[in-house]
Write an enzyme that holds these catalytic residues in place. Structure first.
Site, short mmCIF file in Angstrom:
data_model
loop_
_atom_site.label_atom_id
_atom_site.label_comp_id
_atom_site.label_asym_id
_atom_site.label_seq_id
_atom_site.Cartn_x
_atom_site.Cartn_y
_atom_site.Cartn_z
N GLN A 226 0.80 -1.25 -0.25
CA GLN A 226 0.01 0.02 -0.04
C GLN A 226 0.78 1.11 0.16
O GLN A 226 0.41 2.20 -0.20
CB GLN A 226 -0.78 -0.14 1.28
CG GLN A 226 -1.75 -1.14 1.52
CD GLN A 226 -2.68 -1.48 0.36
OE1 GLN A 226 -3.61 -0.49 0.08
NE2 GLN A 226 -2.84 -2.67 -0.12
N TYR B 232 0.58 10.92 -11.14
CA TYR B 232 0.27 9.86 -10.16
C TYR B 232 -0.35 8.45 -10.79
O TYR B 232 0.07 7.54 -10.65
CB TYR B 232 -0.71 10.45 -8.96
CG TYR B 232 -1.45 9.41 -8.19
CD1 TYR B 232 -0.59 8.84 -7.24
CD2 TYR B 232 -2.78 9.12 -8.42
CE1 TYR B 232 -1.29 7.78 -6.37
CE2 TYR B 232 -3.45 8.06 -7.63
CZ TYR B 232 -2.34 7.35 -6.66
OH TYR B 232 -3.39 6.52 -5.82
N1 LIG Z 1 -7.48 6.56 -0.36
C1 LIG Z 1 -7.95 6.16 -1.77
O1 LIG Z 1 -8.93 6.90 -2.09
C2 LIG Z 1 -6.87 5.70 -2.57
C3 LIG Z 1 -7.66 5.53 -3.99
C4 LIG Z 1 -6.68 4.73 -4.86
C5 LIG Z 1 -5.55 4.13 -4.51
N2 LIG Z 1 -5.22 4.41 -3.36
C6 LIG Z 1 -3.85 3.85 -2.96
O2 LIG Z 1 -4.00 2.78 -1.91
C7 LIG Z 1 -2.72 2.94 -1.37
C8 LIG Z 1 -3.00 3.47 0.36
O3 LIG Z 1 -3.47 4.72 0.04
P1 LIG Z 1 -3.87 5.45 1.41
O4 LIG Z 1 -5.10 6.37 1.22
O5 LIG Z 1 -4.37 4.61 2.65
O6 LIG Z 1 -2.76 6.63 1.61
P2 LIG Z 1 -1.85 6.95 2.99
O7 LIG Z 1 -0.93 8.10 2.67
O8 LIG Z 1 -2.73 7.34 4.08
O9 LIG Z 1 -0.85 5.49 3.12
C9 LIG Z 1 0.16 5.48 2.52
C10 LIG Z 1 1.08 5.21 3.57
O10 LIG Z 1 2.43 4.92 2.73
C11 LIG Z 1 3.61 5.19 3.58
N3 LIG Z 1 4.57 5.66 2.66
C12 LIG Z 1 4.75 6.62 1.82
N4 LIG Z 1 5.94 6.58 1.15
C13 LIG Z 1 6.57 5.50 1.89
C14 LIG Z 1 7.85 5.31 1.70
N5 LIG Z 1 8.72 5.67 0.75
N6 LIG Z 1 8.07 3.93 2.25
C15 LIG Z 1 7.47 3.49 3.13
N7 LIG Z 1 5.96 3.84 3.41
C16 LIG Z 1 5.81 4.91 2.48
C17 LIG Z 1 2.79 6.78 4.14
O11 LIG Z 1 3.66 7.01 5.51
C18 LIG Z 1 1.52 6.26 4.57
O12 LIG Z 1 1.37 5.61 5.77
C19 LIG Z 1 -1.88 3.82 -1.99
O13 LIG Z 1 -1.05 2.89 -2.76
C20 LIG Z 1 -2.65 4.68 -2.89
O14 LIG Z 1 -2.19 5.09 -4.10
C21 LIG Z 1 -5.69 4.93 -2.20
#
Ligand SMILES: NC(=O)c1ccc[n+]([C@@H]2O[C@H](COP(=O)([O-])OP(=O)(O)OC[C@H]3O[C@@H](n4cnc5c(N)ncnc54)[C@H](O)[C@@H]3O)[C@@H](O)[C@H]2O)c1
Length: 328
Positions: A86, A154
């Site tokens: 994630q 993105y």
């Molecule tokens: N929330 C949404 O609506 C949504 C929609 C489509 C896709 N996504 C995807 O789902 C996943 C989770 O999204 P989310 O909403 O929970 O986002 P979020 O930002 O809350 O979670 C992402 C986590 O990844 C960690 N992170 C970022 N860069 C990092 C690195 N270099 N090394 C280690 N950890 C790292 C961050 O600290 C964070 O805790 C992501 O891949 C995002 O692209 C989310």
């Protein structure tokens, strides 16, 4: 089962890790606390994980580290069964401002994970992809075979991640599945998103702000449904090498969403409008037919039910969550 959740104290990863612990799995979380929004929300999630683990039989390990570091990733992946990836720099606007960083985390970080997973011969890598891979709609709802023409850096990184995963499956026989999430919401959600913003502003007597004219539509997916899809895939090879949409049963215009929140919390407020934000998709709407057929996926809530639940959660957690939403 021993599961690695990257980005595991983020919004979605946090719910996944919690649910895996409750199911009795051992969980390792890798997260670098990327300062995209208030760290306090992630600390709260970390505390929840520790409590759940302390009350059960599962082992929990938190590693503060970066997916961009191949050595860190290799060491952690060595003894896990499943990788649930994630970690990412989410957010379309950040990717317009800083595409290099987003590519480093989302593409290079993913390659590190896939490479380490191949070497460690893990059972499956489940990757978080996004509706952003589709870009401009030719037809809605999006089925998985709709052309992919992302309109933001993105979206391009998420599409690259998908192709990289497919190639690892085809070249190396590493089982991978990519889940295209459609705007996810629920408890502890990221602050910089429409639902959390609308709720926070309405509860404070401030008008909800819409960027654009409000006609843009979104599929909003309750986080519990995303968790269900991932849980199924821990034990199912039905989607190996494939991509699945994970969305909701209906979509809604941003105007209607703002009205739904406003009418529940502060009917006297007038909605405000500001100029549309660059690189935001105009419409997203998922066809979840394939996910239904392949893994029995079924969205559990309508947007009205889910938003109602989120508002209830927000009100009971307002004391700690709201200052962090406002700080972000
Ligand atoms: N929330 C949404 O609506 C949504 C929609 C489509 C896709 N996504 C995807 O789902 C996943 C989770 O999204 P989310 O909403 O929970 O986002 P979020 O930002 O809350 O979670 C992402 C986590 O990844 C960690 N992170 C970022 N860069 C990092 C690195 N270099 N090394 C280690 N950890 C790292 C961050 O600290 C964070 O805790 C992501 O891949 C995002 O692209 C989310």
């Amino acid at each position: 089962m021993h599961i690695l959740v990257t980005g595991g104290v983020g919004f979605i990863g946090g719910h996944l890790a919690e649910s895996f612990l409750l199911d009795g799995h051992d969980v390792t979380v890798l997260d670098n606390f990327e300062p995209f929004y208030a760290k306090g929300i992630k600390n709260h999630t970390l505390e929840i994980h520790r409590k759940v683990a302390a009350n059960g039989e599962s082992e929990y390990r938190f590693v503060e580290g970066d997916v961009r570091e191949p050595e860190t990733v290799r060491e952690i992946v060595e003894d896990v069964d499943i990788v649930v990836h994630q970690a990412a720099q989410a957010g379309v606007r950040t990717s317009v401002e800083n595409p290099r960083k987003v590519a480093d985390i989302n593409v290079d970080g993913t390659v590190n994970l896939l490479e380490a997973s191949k070497e460690a011969d893990v059972d499956r890598v489940i990757l978080a992809s996004s509706s952003s891979v589709y870009g401009k709609p030719n037809s809605l709802p999006y089925a998985e075979d709709h052309p992919t023409e992302p309109v933001s850096p993105y979206g391009v990184t998420k599409l690259t991640q998908e192709h990289m995963a497919r190639v690892y499956t085809e070249l190396h026989g590493l089982p991978t599945v990519c889940l295209r999430y459609f705007t996810v919401y629920g408890p502890r959600m990221r602050p910089n998103m429409a639902i959390s913003n609308f709720v926070s502003r309405c509860l404070n007597g401030e008008p909800p702000v819409i960027y654009g004219d409000g006609t843009q539509t979104r599929d909003f997916t309750y986080v519990a449904d995303v968790v269900d899809a991932n849980r199924t895939l821990l034990k199912s090879d039905a989607a190996d090498g494939d991509v699945l949409n994970i969305g909701s049963s209906d979509n809604i215009s941003i105007q209607e969403l703002a009205e739904t929140v406003r009418d529940q919390l502060a009917p006297e407020l007038e909605i405000m409008y500001e100029s549309a934000r660059e690189a935001d998709a105009q419409h997203t709407h998922a066809s979840v037919e394939k996910a239904g057929e392949v893994i029995g996926y079924e969205p559990s809530r309508t947007i009205t039910e889910g938003v109602g639940e989120f508002i209830e959660w927000y009100q009971s957690n307002r004391e700690w969550y709201e200052p962090l939403v406002q700080e972000s």
